[in-house]
Design a protein around this motif. Structure first.
Motif, PDB file in Angstrom:
ATOM      1  N   LEU A 143      41.025  37.700  33.430  1.00  0.00           N
ATOM      2  CA  LEU A 143      41.793  37.991  34.653  1.00  0.00           C
ATOM      3  C   LEU A 143      43.036  38.819  34.349  1.00  0.00           C
ATOM      4  O   LEU A 143      43.341  39.790  35.050  1.00  0.00           O
ATOM      5  CB  LEU A 143      42.200  36.688  35.348  1.00  0.00           C
ATOM      6  CG  LEU A 143      41.132  35.957  36.129  1.00  0.00           C
ATOM      7  CD1 LEU A 143      41.666  34.624  36.651  1.00  0.00           C
ATOM      8  CD2 LEU A 143      40.616  36.800  37.275  1.00  0.00           C
ATOM      9  N   ILE A 144      43.772  38.424  33.314  1.00  0.00           N
ATOM     10  CA  ILE A 144      45.000  39.137  32.954  1.00  0.00           C
ATOM     11  C   ILE A 144      44.679  40.571  32.545  1.00  0.00           C
ATOM     12  O   ILE A 144      45.314  41.523  33.019  1.00  0.00           O
ATOM     13  CB  ILE A 144      45.762  38.389  31.834  1.00  0.00           C
ATOM     14  CG1 ILE A 144      46.300  37.063  32.365  1.00  0.00           C
ATOM     15  CG2 ILE A 144      46.897  39.251  31.278  1.00  0.00           C
ATOM     16  CD1 ILE A 144      46.758  36.104  31.271  1.00  0.00           C
ATOM     17  N   LEU A 145      43.689  40.729  31.686  1.00  0.00           N
ATOM     18  CA  LEU A 145      43.332  42.075  31.233  1.00  0.00           C
ATOM     19  C   LEU A 145      42.857  42.949  32.385  1.00  0.00           C
ATOM     20  O   LEU A 145      43.232  44.121  32.478  1.00  0.00           O
ATOM     21  CB  LEU A 145      42.264  41.995  30.140  1.00  0.00           C
ATOM     22  CG  LEU A 145      42.714  41.415  28.810  1.00  0.00           C
ATOM     23  CD1 LEU A 145      41.535  41.261  27.860  1.00  0.00           C
ATOM     24  CD2 LEU A 145      43.819  42.248  28.187  1.00  0.00           C
ATOM     25  N   THR A 146      42.063  42.394  33.274  1.00  0.00           N
ATOM     26  CA  THR A 146      41.570  43.168  34.419  1.00  0.00           C
ATOM     27  C   THR A 146      42.699  43.507  35.380  1.00  0.00           C
ATOM     28  O   THR A 146      42.780  44.633  35.890  1.00  0.00           O
ATOM     29  CB  THR A 146      40.448  42.404  35.146  1.00  0.00           C
ATOM     30  OG1 THR A 146      39.417  42.111  34.201  1.00  0.00           O
ATOM     31  CG2 THR A 146      39.879  43.215  36.299  1.00  0.00           C
ATOM     32  N   THR A 147      43.598  42.572  35.617  1.00  0.00           N
ATOM     33  CA  THR A 147      44.736  42.818  36.505  1.00  0.00           C
ATOM     34  C   THR A 147      45.615  43.929  35.946  1.00  0.00           C
ATOM     35  O   THR A 147      46.044  44.824  36.686  1.00  0.00           O
ATOM     36  CB  THR A 147      45.551  41.522  36.722  1.00  0.00           C
ATOM     37  OG1 THR A 147      44.685  40.515  37.252  1.00  0.00           O
ATOM     38  CG2 THR A 147      46.704  41.743  37.686  1.00  0.00           C
ATOM     39  N   PHE A 148      45.859  43.898  34.646  1.00  0.00           N
ATOM     40  CA  PHE A 148      46.636  44.968  34.017  1.00  0.00           C
ATOM     41  C   PHE A 148      45.898  46.293  34.078  1.00  0.00           C
ATOM     42  O   PHE A 148      46.495  47.331  34.349  1.00  0.00           O
ATOM     43  CB  PHE A 148      46.981  44.612  32.565  1.00  0.00           C
ATOM     44  CG  PHE A 148      48.306  43.943  32.457  1.00  0.00           C
ATOM     45  CD1 PHE A 148      49.456  44.664  32.212  1.00  0.00           C
ATOM     46  CD2 PHE A 148      48.418  42.572  32.637  1.00  0.00           C
ATOM     47  CE1 PHE A 148      50.685  44.054  32.137  1.00  0.00           C
ATOM     48  CE2 PHE A 148      49.637  41.950  32.565  1.00  0.00           C
ATOM     49  CZ  PHE A 148      50.779  42.691  32.320  1.00  0.00           C
ATOM     50  N   HIS A 159      44.527  45.623  42.328  1.00  0.00           N
ATOM     51  CA  HIS A 159      45.477  44.921  41.456  1.00  0.00           C
ATOM     52  C   HIS A 159      46.182  43.806  42.228  1.00  0.00           C
ATOM     53  O   HIS A 159      46.263  42.669  41.764  1.00  0.00           O
ATOM     54  CB  HIS A 159      46.501  45.907  40.891  1.00  0.00           C
ATOM     55  CG  HIS A 159      47.698  45.244  40.290  1.00  0.00           C
ATOM     56  ND1 HIS A 159      47.674  44.664  39.044  1.00  0.00           N
ATOM     57  CD2 HIS A 159      48.950  45.052  40.774  1.00  0.00           C
ATOM     58  CE1 HIS A 159      48.868  44.150  38.789  1.00  0.00           C
ATOM     59  NE2 HIS A 159      49.660  44.365  39.823  1.00  0.00           N
ATOM     60  N   LYS A 160      46.674  44.144  43.395  1.00  0.00           N
ATOM     61  CA  LYS A 160      47.409  43.176  44.220  1.00  0.00           C
ATOM     62  C   LYS A 160      46.520  41.985  44.595  1.00  0.00           C
ATOM     63  O   LYS A 160      46.948  40.828  44.512  1.00  0.00           O
ATOM     64  CB  LYS A 160      47.916  43.882  45.475  1.00  0.00           C
ATOM     65  CG  LYS A 160      48.756  43.038  46.383  1.00  0.00           C
ATOM     66  CD  LYS A 160      49.227  43.872  47.572  1.00  0.00           C
ATOM     67  CE  LYS A 160      50.055  43.056  48.528  1.00  0.00           C
ATOM     68  NZ  LYS A 160      50.524  43.860  49.671  1.00  0.00           N
ATOM     69  N   THR A 161      45.288  42.267  44.957  1.00  0.00           N
ATOM     70  CA  THR A 161      44.354  41.205  45.335  1.00  0.00           C
ATOM     71  C   THR A 161      44.065  40.282  44.151  1.00  0.00           C
ATOM     72  O   THR A 161      44.121  39.057  44.285  1.00  0.00           O
ATOM     73  CB  THR A 161      43.036  41.822  45.863  1.00  0.00           C
ATOM     74  OG1 THR A 161      43.341  42.631  47.004  1.00  0.00           O
ATOM     75  CG2 THR A 161      42.039  40.747  46.254  1.00  0.00           C
ATOM     76  N   LEU A 162      43.773  40.869  42.996  1.00  0.00           N
ATOM     77  CA  LEU A 162      43.457  40.055  41.824  1.00  0.00           C
ATOM     78  C   LEU A 162      44.695  39.350  41.273  1.00  0.00           C
ATOM     79  O   LEU A 162      44.605  38.214  40.796  1.00  0.00           O
ATOM     80  CB  LEU A 162      42.800  40.914  40.734  1.00  0.00           C
ATOM     81  CG  LEU A 162      42.218  40.140  39.562  1.00  0.00           C
ATOM     82  CD1 LEU A 162      41.171  39.126  40.024  1.00  0.00           C
ATOM     83  CD2 LEU A 162      41.619  41.104  38.552  1.00  0.00           C
ATOM     84  N   ALA A 163      45.852  39.994  41.362  1.00  0.00           N
ATOM     85  CA  ALA A 163      47.093  39.388  40.861  1.00  0.00           C
ATOM     86  C   ALA A 163      47.416  38.087  41.592  1.00  0.00           C
ATOM     87  O   ALA A 163      48.015  37.178  41.009  1.00  0.00           O
ATOM     88  CB  ALA A 163      48.255  40.372  40.976  1.00  0.00           C
ATOM     89  N   ARG A 164      47.024  37.978  42.832  1.00  0.00           N
ATOM     90  CA  ARG A 164      47.269  36.746  43.594  1.00  0.00           C
ATOM     91  C   ARG A 164      46.474  35.568  43.040  1.00  0.00           C
ATOM     92  O   ARG A 164      46.840  34.415  43.251  1.00  0.00           O
ATOM     93  CB  ARG A 164      46.924  36.958  45.067  1.00  0.00           C
ATOM     94  CG  ARG A 164      47.923  37.833  45.771  1.00  0.00           C
ATOM     95  CD  ARG A 164      47.642  37.935  47.245  1.00  0.00           C
ATOM     96  NE  ARG A 164      48.722  38.661  47.891  1.00  0.00           N
ATOM     97  CZ  ARG A 164      48.540  39.555  48.827  1.00  0.00           C
ATOM     98  NH1 ARG A 164      47.324  39.835  49.275  1.00  0.00           N
ATOM     99  NH2 ARG A 164      49.566  40.171  49.362  1.00  0.00           N
ATOM    100  N   ILE A 165      45.409  35.860  42.334  1.00  0.00           N
ATOM    101  CA  ILE A 165      44.632  34.825  41.659  1.00  0.00           C
ATOM    102  C   ILE A 165      45.144  34.641  40.231  1.00  0.00           C
ATOM    103  O   ILE A 165      45.285  33.523  39.741  1.00  0.00           O
ATOM    104  CB  ILE A 165      43.131  35.205  41.643  1.00  0.00           C
ATOM    105  CG1 ILE A 165      42.600  35.314  43.070  1.00  0.00           C
ATOM    106  CG2 ILE A 165      42.313  34.223  40.806  1.00  0.00           C
ATOM    107  CD1 ILE A 165      41.258  36.006  43.180  1.00  0.00           C
TER     108      ILE A 165
END
Length: 189
Positions: A143-148, A159-165
């Motif tokens: 999750l962290i790697l994908t968000t970055f 990014h914003k959508t995944l960062a909320r998770i």
């Protein structure tokens, strides 16, 4: 081809750069988790390794605490609309978490597993925290790697959508990492 269900594929069915980067993130996470599982469960430790690198758990807990501060500062910055401050804080959290991961792998490569000797009511509390921490840690890395990746490739809505998770999980594992360290310190001293 657009909208035909072949997103990530270029002309003639070849994968584009984005698809390869996603595969790279997935492979990196799989290898990292495989190495950790091997270090924890796939080998026997030498009895003389117990005192080596004894400072690393405290350093790892400090890294987790600093990560919490960076994540919270990054969250406040983005809520205030300061994207640059958010970016700096999240890069700081990523850098400190990377140091933590290096320290964690190094410690377990030398020391192996740490057993919790506490008994009574504290034991189920400790193991509930530990199990949730371990399970969410396995989820957090991809999750962290994908968000970055989404932020760095300027795909900000994704990014914003995944960062909320991602951020609550990352925050939780960073906080529980510190709590687990203090549990172990209190009951193994």
């Amino acid at each position: 081809m657009a909208g035909s269900g072949t997103q990530g594929l270029g002309s003639a069915g070849k994968m584009n750069k984005t698809a390869w980067q996603g595969i790279g993130i997935g492979l990196f996470c799989a290898v990292a988790l495989g190495v950790l599982l091997y270090l924890l469960y796939g080998r026997t430790m030498s009895p003389d390794a117990s005192g080596k690198l004894a400072f690393l758990p405290a350093l790892n807990a400090a890294c987790n605490a600093v990560t919490v501060l960076f994540i919270l500062r990054g969250l406040m910055a983005i809520h205030d609309g300061d994207k640059e401050k958010h970016r700096r804080n999240m890069l700081g959290a990523f850098a400190v978490s990377t140091l933590f991961l290096i320290g964690y792998i190094t410690y377990y490569a030398v020391h192996g597993e740490t057993h919790f000797p506490g008994q009574g009511r504290v034991r189920p509390v400790y193991f509930t925290l530990l199990i949730s921490h371990i399970l969410l840690s396995a989820v957090a890395l991809p999750l962290i790697l994908t968000t970055f990746y989404l932020a760095l490739t300027n795909r900000l809505q994704y990014h914003k959508t995944l960062a909320r998770i991602t951020y609550p999980i990352w925050l939780y594992i960073s906080i529980t990492g510190v709590v687990i360290f203090f549990f172990l310190k209190a009951y193994t001293a």
